[in-house]
Design a protein around this motif. Structure first.
Motif, mmCIF file in Angstrom:
data_model
loop_
_atom_site.group_PDB
_atom_site.id
_atom_site.type_symbol
_atom_site.label_atom_id
_atom_site.label_comp_id
_atom_site.label_asym_id
_atom_site.label_seq_id
_atom_site.Cartn_x
_atom_site.Cartn_y
_atom_site.Cartn_z
ATOM 1 N N GLU A 397 14.802 -6.308 -1.039
ATOM 2 C CA GLU A 397 13.804 -7.368 -1.027
ATOM 3 C C GLU A 397 14.009 -8.254 0.194
ATOM 4 N N LYS A 418 0.001 -3.746 -1.899
ATOM 5 C CA LYS A 418 0.972 -2.758 -2.353
ATOM 6 C C LYS A 418 0.950 -1.466 -1.546
ATOM 7 N N ASP A 422 4.252 0.038 -0.059
ATOM 8 C CA ASP A 422 4.779 1.371 -0.355
ATOM 9 C C ASP A 422 5.257 2.064 0.919
ATOM 10 N N TYR A 434 7.622 -2.549 -5.406
ATOM 11 C CA TYR A 434 7.437 -3.217 -6.696
ATOM 12 C C TYR A 434 6.424 -4.345 -6.549
ATOM 13 N N GLU A 435 6.490 -5.068 -5.408
ATOM 14 C CA GLU A 435 5.556 -6.167 -5.169
ATOM 15 C C GLU A 435 5.450 -6.429 -3.667
ATOM 16 N N ALA A 436 4.225 -6.581 -3.182
ATOM 17 C CA ALA A 436 3.968 -7.004 -1.803
ATOM 18 C C ALA A 436 3.558 -8.470 -1.859
ATOM 19 N N ILE A 437 4.387 -9.348 -1.289
ATOM 20 C CA ILE A 437 4.235 -10.785 -1.505
ATOM 21 C C ILE A 437 3.466 -11.435 -0.359
ATOM 22 N N ALA A 443 3.192 -18.329 -5.328
ATOM 23 C CA ALA A 443 4.380 -17.886 -4.592
ATOM 24 C C ALA A 443 4.811 -18.843 -3.502
ATOM 25 N N CYS A 492 11.085 -3.859 -3.036
ATOM 26 C CA CYS A 492 10.977 -2.414 -3.198
ATOM 27 C C CYS A 492 11.513 -1.990 -4.562
ATOM 28 N N ASN A 493 11.034 -0.851 -5.030
ATOM 29 C CA ASN A 493 11.378 -0.399 -6.368
ATOM 30 C C ASN A 493 12.788 0.156 -6.468
ATOM 31 N N ARG A 584 11.165 -3.101 -12.641
ATOM 32 C CA ARG A 584 11.560 -4.309 -11.924
ATOM 33 C C ARG A 584 12.452 -3.945 -10.742
#
Length: 709
Positions: A397, A418, A422, A434-437, A443, A492-493, A584
């Motif tokens: 992250e 996302k 990826d 997992y999440e693109a912030i 946030a 990232c996952n 998560r």
């Protein structure tokens, strides 16, 4: 006291009958300014005639003679220098032209025809020791340089003022051959100070204090008895004794007080003194006001009403860019208040440095700070981007940063989503995002902080299948209109699925137990939040089983003791690896070990094995298929019994030979097994004693092999 003997000596080589048209000059100097010299004030002195003498075509020859005589006296050593420039018909003597020629032979020849000890009254107490001599001849193709230039093979490389109350004043220090030193105040006057001040970019000098008014220096004394007229471009060309020759102490260090009117144009820096270029005032490194520096470390701008694309291309090329996208001469990047270093630059576009371009002093045109030039350089986009994550608590992250010419910059989060994440996660070895912030009300402030470098990318529109962010549609490289509070972030996952290993622990058979995942060298558990039979089926297939019949939670097979590495796992059931399922961030959970997830697998264990890179089908490197990929076996403890098991798994009767040390070449996948110890009767290698799958201390040069019969 002209050197009549020397001229008579040279005249012996001169044919007669030709007109003499060169300008004459003569001068006598001493390293003791108080020594009485006989000077004919009706003659032009060489130091007041600094220009070059040009010989008429095939008619005359010019010569410059320099003789320095060394005496000993009660007050210390004394050096007297005679300089003379004269002309005559072409000379036919065996001496090179166009430069200062000196040597023992020339000095001896001159000394044999004159007696320096007879030149001065005995009352002066002089004892002659020796002399140095040089003669510069030129013909119709040469130019004779002034005597002062001919005497100095060294030159001043930098100058500075030290210990003054402002930049306008201080002790004068010069650099010679990498060494800084001072100037003695003997003969030091306003003309000398004026040259110094103009070298530093000021308009002139208002004072020339001596006697170390600005403190005593600590290095060598490099110059003494400087005799400038005030018009010279540098102290080097002013008459002076040889560098480092002096009779001073640091109590005599010279200083200057410079002035600038603020309305008078500064003297442009000679192009040969320019050493560096930079861009100032732009919001990215590739744009800004053009500034150049001289050899004294001073920076200034360029004023040019006729600034062109070719000029801008040279600046951008020097800075490592691929030419200029745009250029301006209207102080676009904030008008400076400092020195204007150059005026009217004329480049062809191919030059590798500004000093190679033509520069002109046209201060009368009124060019000033409002016409300072700027450029926007074309930043070459790399074919592939290199990225990293910064500011996170875990390796998976952080704020996304991109490498550009040895400096890291950020990505603007406009359209960041996302699919972009990826691609970025796979570039970093993770399975997916997992999440693109992006900065939203929820946030903000950004969890990974704001970057400080350039914002290099924006408007990324990836499909999610690209191998590199460079393959995605995006805005022009290096030119963005975002702020750092919009820097893109990413979670990232997981690592690459090929690096993820699972096992079942504490079951009544190998087909059931608590699910544990090998991550960063240690096994950890999975939380049962959202855990179902689809998740368990993926784990079972990774282990070689057909599927799963149950997905127990609440630590049915006991509580683990390591980290809880996964939570909220949501698989479709068709994935090859649990790392490819949504979950998560690795290590992030809200569970305790009472929620450890388990799996009960169905079907017989299917552990495919193959032999690779052998000479025939029955020999080769041993490879096993598990966790969705092929991997090799380490040769630690590898023996014939292990080979028997492998060969029976392949349908052969037994092994005739086993091999160590990557006899059949090195594998490229994961090393799945190590320290295998079979008795030879097992159905599969999994039935033999061995450490957990995926745990080893080997390299592929230890891959095991076998020959079956």
């Amino acid at each position: 006291m002209k050197i009549l003997l020397l001229l008579s000596f040279l005249a012996a080589y001169v044919p007669t009958g030709y007109a003499i048209t060169c300008t004459k000059c003569t001068e006598s100097t001493s390293d003791d300014p108080w020594f009485p010299l006989r000077v004919d004030f009706n003659e032009m002195t060489c130091s007041r005639n600094p220009g070059e003498m040009v010989c008429d075509e095939a008619v005359t020859s010019c010569w410059t003679t320099i003789i320095t005589m060394h005496f000993r006296r009660g007050a210390g050593p004394l050096a007297l220098t005679e300089m003379d420039r004269d002309c005559g018909p072409p000379l036919d003597i065996d001496l090179p032209s166009g430069g200062a020629c000196s040597g023992e032979g020339l000095a001896e020849a001159i000394a044999s025809r004159m007696d320096p000890s007879e030149m001065f009254p005995e009352a002066l107490g002089l004892t002659y020791e020796n002399l140095d001599a040089s003669v510069c001849f030129c013909d119709s193709s040469d130019r004779c340089t002034p005597p002062s230039a001919a005497t100095d093979e060294q030159s001043i490389t930098a100058i500075r003022l030290v210990d003054g109350g402002s930049d306008l004043e201080g002790r004068v220090e010069i650099e010679l051959d990498g060494e800084w030193g001072t100037i003695c105040d003997d003969s030091w006057d306003l003309d000398d100070a004026t040259v110094v001040c103009r070298m530093l970019g000021f308009d002139g000098a208002s004072g020339a204090p001596g006697s170390a008014q600005f403190g005593e220096g600590s290095g060598p004394i490099l110059l003494d008895d400087v005799l400038c007229t005030g018009d010279e471009a540098t102290l080097t060309v002013c008459p002076h004794p040889p560098f480092k020759q002096h009779n001073c102490g640091h109590t005599e260090d010279a200083g200057v007080i410079c002035f600038t009117t603020g309305t008078t144009r500064e003297t442009p820096t000679p192009a040969g003194f320019l050493v560096d270029v930079r861009l100032v005032g732009g919001n990215v490194p590739s744009r800004g006001r053009v500034e150049v520096s001289n050899s004294y470390g001073q920076w200034g701008t360029i004023c040019d009403p006729n600034w062109t694309q070719a000029d801008a291309n040279v600046v951008c090329g020097i800075l490592g860019y691929d030419g200029a996208l745009s250029y301006s001469n209207n102080a676009e990047y904030v008008q400076s208040s400092g020195r204007i270093m150059l005026e009217h630059v004329l480049c062809s576009g191919w030059e590798s440095k500004i000093a190679s371009c033509e520069t002109q002093d046209y201060s009368g045109w009124g060019c000033d700070h409002p016409q300072e030039v700027g450029v926007e350089c074309n930043v070459p986009e790399p074919s592939e981007f290199q990225i990293r994550l910064v500011g996170g608590s875990h390796p998976w992250e952080g704020r996304v940063e991109v490498l550009n010419q040895h400096e890291w910059g950020t990505i603007c989060s406009v359209y960041w989503g996302k699919p972009d994440g990826d691609v970025a996660c796979r570039m970093l070895g993770f399975s997916s995002a997992y999440e693109a912030i992006s900065p939203t009300d929820a946030a903000y402030p950004m969890p990974f902080g704001e970057g400080t470098g350039s914002i290099l990318l924006s408007d990324l529109l990836c499909t999610g299948t690209e191998e590199n962010l460079a393959d995605c549609s995006h805005s022009r490289w290096g030119i963005q209109h975002c702020s750092h509070y919009e820097d893109a972030g990413l979670v990232c996952n997981s690592p690459d699925p090929d690096s993820v290993v699972v096992r079942l622990v504490n079951g009544r058979s190998k087909a059931e137990g608590r699910v544990e995942v090998l991550y960063e060298g240690e096994f950890g558990t999975v939380c049962d939040d959202s855990w179902d039979v689809n998740d368990a089926a993926v784990v079972c297939r990774m282990l070689g089983y057909e599927g799963a019949s149950e997905a127990p939670g609440l630590a049915r097979f006991g509580q683990g003791s390591g980290d809880i590495v996964l939570d909220d796992v949501v698989c479709q059931g068709s994935e090859d690896n649990i790392a490819s399922c949504a979950h998560r961030a690795w290590g992030e959970n809200n569970c305790g070990h009472v929620e450890d997830a388990s799996a009960i697998c169905t079907g017989e264990l299917n552990l495919p094995v193959r032999l690779m890179n052998g000479n025939n089908a029955n020999d080769g490197r041993v490879e096993i298929f598990r966790y969705g990929a092929w991997g090799s076996v380490c040769d630690d403890f590898w023996d014939i019994n292990d080979g028997h098991v492998v060969c029976r798994m392949l349908g052969y009767e037994r092994a005739s030979r086993i091999w160590w040390g990557a006899t059949y070449g090195t594998g490229t996948g994961r090393i799945l097994l190590d320290n295998v110890e079979c008795n030879g009767n097992e159905a599969t290698l999994d039935d033999c004693d061995h450490p957990p799958w995926g745990v080893h201390d080997c390299n592929h040069y230890e891959d095991a092999g076998v020959v079956c019969v």
